[in-house]
Scaffold this motif. Sequence first.
Motif, short mmCIF file in Angstrom:
data_model
loop_
_atom_site.label_atom_id
_atom_site.label_comp_id
_atom_site.label_asym_id
_atom_site.label_seq_id
_atom_site.Cartn_x
_atom_site.Cartn_y
_atom_site.Cartn_z
N PHE A 1 0.86 -1.19 0.09
CA PHE A 1 -0.11 0.07 0.07
C PHE A 1 0.92 1.22 0.09
CE2 PHE A 1 -3.09 -3.26 1.51
CZ PHE A 1 -4.05 -2.66 0.92
N VAL A 2 0.43 2.19 -0.82
CA VAL A 2 1.29 3.50 -0.73
C VAL A 2 0.07 4.56 -0.91
CG1 VAL A 2 2.58 4.81 -2.33
CG2 VAL A 2 3.13 2.47 -2.40
N GLU A 3 0.20 5.40 0.00
CA GLU A 3 -0.49 6.63 0.29
C GLU A 3 0.06 7.74 -0.87
OE1 GLU A 3 -1.35 8.59 4.08
OE2 GLU A 3 -1.25 6.51 5.09
N ALA A 4 -1.05 8.24 -1.38
CA ALA A 4 -0.60 9.35 -2.49
C ALA A 4 -1.52 10.65 -2.28
CB ALA A 4 -0.58 8.65 -3.92
N GLU A 5 -0.86 11.82 -2.50
CA GLU A 5 -1.66 12.83 -2.61
C GLU A 5 -2.51 13.00 -4.02
OE1 GLU A 5 0.79 16.28 0.24
OE2 GLU A 5 1.39 15.91 -2.09
N HIS A 6 -3.77 13.54 -3.92
CA HIS A 6 -4.50 13.67 -4.95
C HIS A 6 -3.94 14.24 -6.11
CE1 HIS A 6 -5.23 17.79 -3.66
NE2 HIS A 6 -5.69 17.99 -4.99
#
Length: 530
Positions: free
Chosen positions: A471-476
């Motif tokens: 899982f990788v969190e990404a800004e929109h």
Amino acid sequence: MRNFEKATRSVAVSRHAMAATSHPSATLVALQIMEAGGNAMDAAIAASAVQCAVEPGSTGIGGDCFVLFSPGGSDKVIAYNGSGRTPAALTLEWFNERGLTEVPRQSPSAVTIPGAIDAWTRLHADHGRLAFDKVLAPAIRFAEEGYAISPRVHRDWLLEEEVLAADENAARIFLPAGRAPRIGEVHRQPELAATLRRIAAEGRDGFYTGPVAEDMVSYLRSLGGLHTMEDFAAARGDYVTPVATDFRGYTIHECPPNGQGIIALLILNILSRFEAKGDPQSPDRLHIEIEATRLAYAARDALVADPDKADVPMDELLSDGLADRLAAMIDLRHALTDLPPFEMPLHRDTVYISVVDRDRNAVSFINSVFDSFGTGLVAPRSGVVLHNRGQSFSLKAGHPNVVAPLKRPLHTIIPGMVTRGGRVEMPFGVMGGYYQALGHAHLISKVFDYGMDLQEAIDLPRLIPRSGGTFVEAEHTLPAASAQELERRGFSIVPAEGPIGGAQAICIDWENGTLIGGSESRKDGIALGL
């Protein structure tokens, strides 16, 4: 050159001195201190103290700090570890007897002895120029007379209403109308003002002995804490030897463990094995950065701890052999699935400050209470917000970072400094807890690999691997095509819970005799110069 049709801002440019912080009032105070005859160290301490008042969720005098200092613009970088230790009576057995498998946030067991004030007073005595009471005077004024709530401060405050409401002292001071103050409202902290005034007059003893220490100790012990007056009186920070690596002809300096700065250097060492080309937001480049981070963070969680209490293999972490082995594991066809388990802290709150003065003294200064408002516990008479840095300890017997008496936990906060050719080039830093090591490497790579100016590099979309899995969190703002291709390669791209991290940096242009600064657009702050 910047695209002036794009909704961002230019770098700050000046001749004589510059400060970059995450709050306009702190930046302005830093400049005023230097105009009044103070140097970069005075200005950085003054700015940090101001942020303890006007950004109370992000930092406080009940927290810790780390500092890198280049005197006179030289490459002889001085490092200071201002992180605190556990009470002498706190043991792993204490947690086991209570059936705890992790350190609770809103508990006295999460509170290590705060190190910030000891660091401020020592660094000021050794490297400051202006009288200490003048350095703290602006912060005292803001705390006593009040400050207007800025947008990012309000946003972060709003998210912690429930935590603040659970402590009667925190609720009284920080929820004065039963809610978080709104943008433009004026907030005051008279208890903090009185405490800062005592510290201004008495130095470190005004915090670590006497009424302020008694207030903190008695409140923590009333909640079941094991802290003593002796623990506070004995608190001391340390000058330490920086760790460093070479990257594209520059030397990048970090504070050594117990901080994670060495992991920023490991990420850079891995990135140095790959050619930087094309679009910095391309799927290939993002893939490399994600995997370098996952591998380096796995090493961090297995190995980084307080070197006074554990064997931390710093030479191995910075070795070419380790960087070669980890870089060879990265396969651009698909995401890695065979990684060590993670035990990473999540995003946290911090303030980072860059200052350069007329004499080219350069300060990289970071101060934190970890979570927003730390534990959410506030000492009743002194108004000190108590941090929760002890949450970073492991409660697994035998782990290098396992909790123990008089031990410092793994720290996420890390200042950075760049030198080249015998001179300092750039004090820099990135806020955002778990993101910080990646943030350092990301910023340095974008500036020195891709030739971006500081503001462009700071404004780029950010992403960060979550603990465990792919899982990788990404800004929109991450390009959709890049996100889709990363998904195809086996990463699970998920929306970030909010803006990721924050950064400040100041480049010294020795040829032109000027300064160039950038400040985080995701926060309220600004870079300004004289």
